[in-house]
Design a protein around this motif. Structure first.
Motif, short mmCIF file in Angstrom:
data_model
loop_
_atom_site.label_atom_id
_atom_site.label_comp_id
_atom_site.label_asym_id
_atom_site.label_seq_id
_atom_site.Cartn_x
_atom_site.Cartn_y
_atom_site.Cartn_z
N UNK A 188 0.82 -1.22 0.00
CA UNK A 188 0.00 0.00 0.00
C UNK A 188 0.85 1.27 0.00
N UNK A 228 -0.38 0.24 -3.89
CA UNK A 228 -1.60 -0.50 -4.18
C UNK A 228 -2.35 -0.78 -2.87
N UNK A 229 -3.39 0.00 -2.63
CA UNK A 229 -4.21 -0.23 -1.44
C UNK A 229 -5.28 -1.24 -1.82
N UNK A 232 -9.30 -1.37 -2.14
CA UNK A 232 -9.72 -0.11 -2.77
C UNK A 232 -9.48 -0.17 -4.27
N UNK A 233 -8.25 -0.43 -4.65
CA UNK A 233 -7.91 -0.41 -6.08
C UNK A 233 -8.24 -1.74 -6.76
N UNK A 234 -8.08 -2.83 -6.02
CA UNK A 234 -8.44 -4.15 -6.51
C UNK A 234 -9.01 -4.96 -5.35
N UNK A 235 -10.00 -5.77 -5.64
CA UNK A 235 -10.53 -6.63 -4.59
C UNK A 235 -9.96 -8.04 -4.77
N UNK A 238 -11.49 -9.70 -7.68
CA UNK A 238 -10.89 -9.32 -8.96
C UNK A 238 -9.56 -10.03 -9.20
N UNK A 415 -9.32 -2.06 6.29
CA UNK A 415 -9.49 -1.59 4.91
C UNK A 415 -9.71 -2.73 3.91
N UNK B 23 -5.99 2.06 -13.25
CA UNK B 23 -6.65 1.27 -12.20
C UNK B 23 -7.44 2.17 -11.27
N UNK B 27 -11.86 2.73 -10.66
CA UNK B 27 -12.56 2.57 -9.38
C UNK B 27 -13.04 3.88 -8.76
N UNK B 86 -1.42 7.10 -5.12
CA UNK B 86 -2.13 5.96 -4.55
C UNK B 86 -3.58 6.32 -4.27
N UNK B 87 -4.47 5.41 -4.61
CA UNK B 87 -5.89 5.65 -4.41
C UNK B 87 -6.70 4.58 -5.11
N UNK B 88 -7.99 4.73 -5.23
CA UNK B 88 -8.78 5.81 -4.63
C UNK B 88 -8.96 5.56 -3.14
N UNK B 89 -8.82 6.60 -2.34
CA UNK B 89 -8.90 6.46 -0.89
C UNK B 89 -10.14 7.16 -0.35
N UNK B 227 -4.39 5.69 4.83
CA UNK B 227 -5.07 4.39 4.87
C UNK B 227 -5.48 3.98 6.28
#
Lengths: 481, 287
Positions: A188, A228-229, A232-235, A238, A415, B23, B27, B86-89, B227
């Motif tokens: 992240x 890469x959080x 949020x960006x990918x589950x 996915x 998160x 990406x 989202x 970095x996001x989306x937050x 985060x």
């Protein structure tokens, strides 16, 4: 006759005292961010390795959460085969330079060492660090990097995802890559390493050492993706759709706890996570050379008694504080921090305020000004086995402060877990996972490290990463859940 | 590395960037933000997403030059890259058909209001927007807001364009004229979004409280990771501590402790000054 000789040899070995770790002088080091322990010389390492009895049934190995072949790597040191010694460690441990520094060896391998029964155990951690550092140094002198299998390793098996690049994630990724799986390691933050880069300070674990260990992992053909959080960006869903066949979640304990006392939102009050992240990851100790600021503080109070509290207190001192108080509600004996850390902190001039518990932070113009504490006494042991602290009525007093750091623990960050409804969590929000295999309630999803156990140690997280990698391999080969 | 595909000066010291981040663009939703870092020794800076284009794979960021980090960002050009993004937050805005709503944007806060107005209108709301700035040259995204709203009202502090005064003043006039229930002072509006400097949001909330109008504000507190890991961004909402990065950034404005927010925004004022001065000295030297 031979047996007699052997026993004589053993007797002689016991007489060599444990080789002390060379260190910076406490007065000097309390004002710089350079590493406290400077590391063994070759002479130190050879002498210390010679103390090892080479037991037939080495108990030290069982004391190690990743079961490093300690006996063998020490023997290789005595034979001056340093590179081979490091290779031996790396069979089980992908982060030797880190573990040699931050593992609580006194509670693990060294606790089991036979020499420890009557005298002092072999300094296994210091030797581990020595061989790792020596190899980094040798390669750096040749202007080379440490590379796995000369950079010829290519992963071709199924795609797997590892989420979180702290000790558990790094270990799991390395183990899977060694087995040939195509690993994507998601992080992240903007830098890999998790707690090794944002939490543990430079003076205890230099960041260039962490970077070298991570570069080594990347040379195993691991694809590292920062910023890469996940959730949020990918589950997770996915990831599976995208062809990943298994996922390991190692997102750590990244949610700071506060006490819930009045004044905690005043300026100058930090969570240890924020304070350490600013100083370590963002390099605020180099401000204004680096852009991220931090409140230095003249009188700093750190609340808590664990390793994170020690790291925060010692960071405050190095940032230039005049007085750093460590406020802990139990006595020194109950402190969860490693003894070595407590000793180091005291040597450097940290003032212990044990049996003291904060009740309020009193502000002045929006800034923390005084920490109001109540004195405590110890009662009967509680569920944790430690004696329960009881407040002494009417004993409140104020400590002058301008910075207060809350280091009372961290919880699991929701998160990612909150985006996987089928994933079973315990009442604290940690993922319910099998301790041996890392399997969770969701098929193909494994978890390990602090996100499962709650805040623990680097090596325990690594152990979990290692076990999970083996179990993921089994799942990917058999498809059985 | 995230490539800047378009750069546009919206006003003196306010710049818009369209950045390649497929990406995130896929989202992103109105109300969310990103954290950026522009160089290796740089800070992590939160910026609200002003727009996104899922087909092109870009997001739009609008930043005002206020210190070293935003100055460095402003220096980047089309084709340059943002080091970290970095996001989306954060949690997205809760968009639905609320009937008649009012969207208030002040200064650079107009940028985050834009996607909210757009989505509210798309959801069927009658969107009345009020945007304001110190003076007409500093007013940004007027055309875009016109398109995103059913009605657009403009104010400037100096009266150089539209209503002379603060957005809260124009809002109060509007609400006063729209009262449908004399007893409660309820108006025909069912919801209000207000985004801008903390002081502006605080005054809007004072107005909407009088008219019992639900008001969502988007808080711009200091952050590090974005985060939920550090708690730098903590605020008080309804007497409880919340983290703007994960619990927000949007909150019920009537419950926000704005004094605390404004006080916490000042923590590093001196540091930021030192950093910016040093940077400007360096720039002079280079020239």
């Amino acid at each position: 006759m031979a047996a007699k000789d052997e026993s004589k040899k053993k007797v002689k070995k016991k007489k060599i005292p444990r080789t002390p770790m060379p260190q910076q002088d406490p007065k000097v080091r309390a004002r710089n961010f350079k590493e406290v322990a400077t590391g063994y010389t070759e002479e130190d390492a050879l002498l210390e390795a010679s103390r090892c009895l080479q037991c037939k049934n080495p108990k030290c190995i069982k004391g190690c959460p990743v079961e490093i072949d300690i006996k063998e790597f020490i023997k290789l040191i005595t034979e001056r085969k340093f590179e081979e010694s490091l290779e031996k460690i790396r069979e089980k441990n992908s982060l030797p330079a880190i573990c040699g520094r931050v593992c609580p060896q006194e509670d693990q391998c060294e606790k089991e060492c036979i020499l420890g029964i009557k005298g002092e155990p072999v300094a296994i951690g210091r030797l581990e660090r020595y061989v790792a550092d020596r190899e980094f140094q040798r390669l750096s002198d040749l202007d080379k990097e440490c590379v796995y299998l000369d950079g010829n390793h290519k992963c071709t098996r199924e795609k797997v995802a590892v989420i979180g690049s702290g000790p558990a994630g790094l270990t799991c990724a390395a183990e899977l890559a060694k087995k040939g799986y195509r690993v994507t390691l998601f992080e992240a933050l903007h830098k890999a390493g998790g707690v090794l880069v944002y939490g543990i300070p430079e003076f205890r674990l230099p960041k260039d050492i962490v970077q070298k260990e991570i570069d080594y992992l990347r040379s195993m053909d691991v694809d590292l993706k920062v910023n890469m959080v996940m959730g949020k960006i990918l589950t997770i869903e996915e990831l599976f759709k995208d062809g990943y066949k298994a996922v390991f979640i190692s997102t750590g304990a990244g949610l700071p706890y506060f006490m819930g006392i009045p004044g905690e939102n005043l300026n100058g009050v930090y969570s240890a996570n924020e304070y350490l992240t600013r100083s370590n990851l963002m390099k605020a100790y180099k401000f204004p050379e680096c852009d991220t600021p931090i409140m230095k503080g003249e009188n700093v109070a750190v609340v808590g008694g664990g390793n994170v509290a020690m790291d925060s207190a010692r960071t405050a001192l190095r940032l230039g504080a005049k007085n750093v108080y460590l406020v802990y509600r139990r006595s020194e004996a109950e402190m969860p921090a490693r003894n070595e850390e407590i000793e180091h902190a005291k040597e450097e001039g940290i003032i212990l305020k044990v049996l003291n518990n904060p009740v309020e932070i009193i502000g002045k113009d929006g800034w923390a000004d005084k920490l109001r504490v109540i004195k405590m006494k110890l009662g009967e042991p509680d569920d944790s086995g430690r004696r329960r602290p009881i407040p002494i009525e009417g004993s409140e007093y104020n400590i002058d402060v301008d910075v207060v750091i809350m280091a009372i623990g961290q919880g699991p960050n929701p998160l990612l877990t909150s985006t996987i409804p089928e994933l079973k969590l315990n009442k604290w929000g940690n993922i319910s996972a099998d301790q041996e295999t890392g399997r969770t309630s969701v098929k193909g999803v494994f978890a390990g490290g602090d996100i499962v156990t709650g805040a623990a140690t680097v090596i325990l997280a690594m152990g979990a990463g290692m076990k999970a990698a083996a179990s993921m391999d089994e799942f990917l080969r058999t498809g059985e859940w | 590395m995230f490539k800047i595909v378009r750069k546009k000066e919206l006003a003196p010291d306010i710049t818009q960037f369209d950045v390649e981040a497929p990406l995130i663009a896929k989202k992103a939703l109105a109300g969310q933000f990103v954290v950026i870092r522009v160089h290796e020794d740089g800070e992590r800076v939160p910026l609200t997403i002003a727009s996104y284009d899922r087909d092109k794979g870009t997001i739009t960021l609008v930043a005002m030059r206020v210190g070293k980090s935003t100055a460095l960002l402003a220096e980047l050009n089309q084709g340059d890259v943002i080091l970290d993004l970095v996001g989306p937050l954060g949690e997205p805005s809760e968009i639905e058909n609320y009937g008649k709503v009012v969207c208030v944007g002040g200064g650079v806060g107009i940028a985050p209001v834009l996607p909210i107005a757009k989505e509210l209108k798309a959801a069927g709301c009658h969107v009345v927007s009020i945007i304001g700035a110190k003076t007409k040259d500093l007013l940004i995204l007027e055309e875009e807001m016109q398109e995103a709203s059913s009605e657009l009202h403009i104010c400037t502090d100096d009266g150089s364009k539209g209503y002379k005064g603060f957005v809260s003043g124009l809002l109060e006039d509007m609400l006063q004229k729209d009262i449908i229930d004399e007893k409660t002072s309820k108006t025909g509006f069912s919801k209000c979004w207000a985004i801008g400097p903390a002081i502006m949001m605080a005054s809007v909330v004072q107005v909407t409280k009088k008219y019992d109008l639900d008001t969502i504000v988007s808080l711009n507190s200091i952050m590090v990771d974005g985060t939920g890991m550090c708690g730098a961004c903590r605020v008080e909402v309804g007497g409880k501590t919340k983290f703007v990065c994960v619990d927000g950034p949007e909150f019920n404005g009537h419950e926000v402790n704005f004094d605390l927010l404004m006080s916490r925004q000042q923590i590093y004022c001196d540091h930021e000054g030192i950093c910016y001065d040093m940077y400007q000295e360096e720039c002079k030297c280079k020239k």
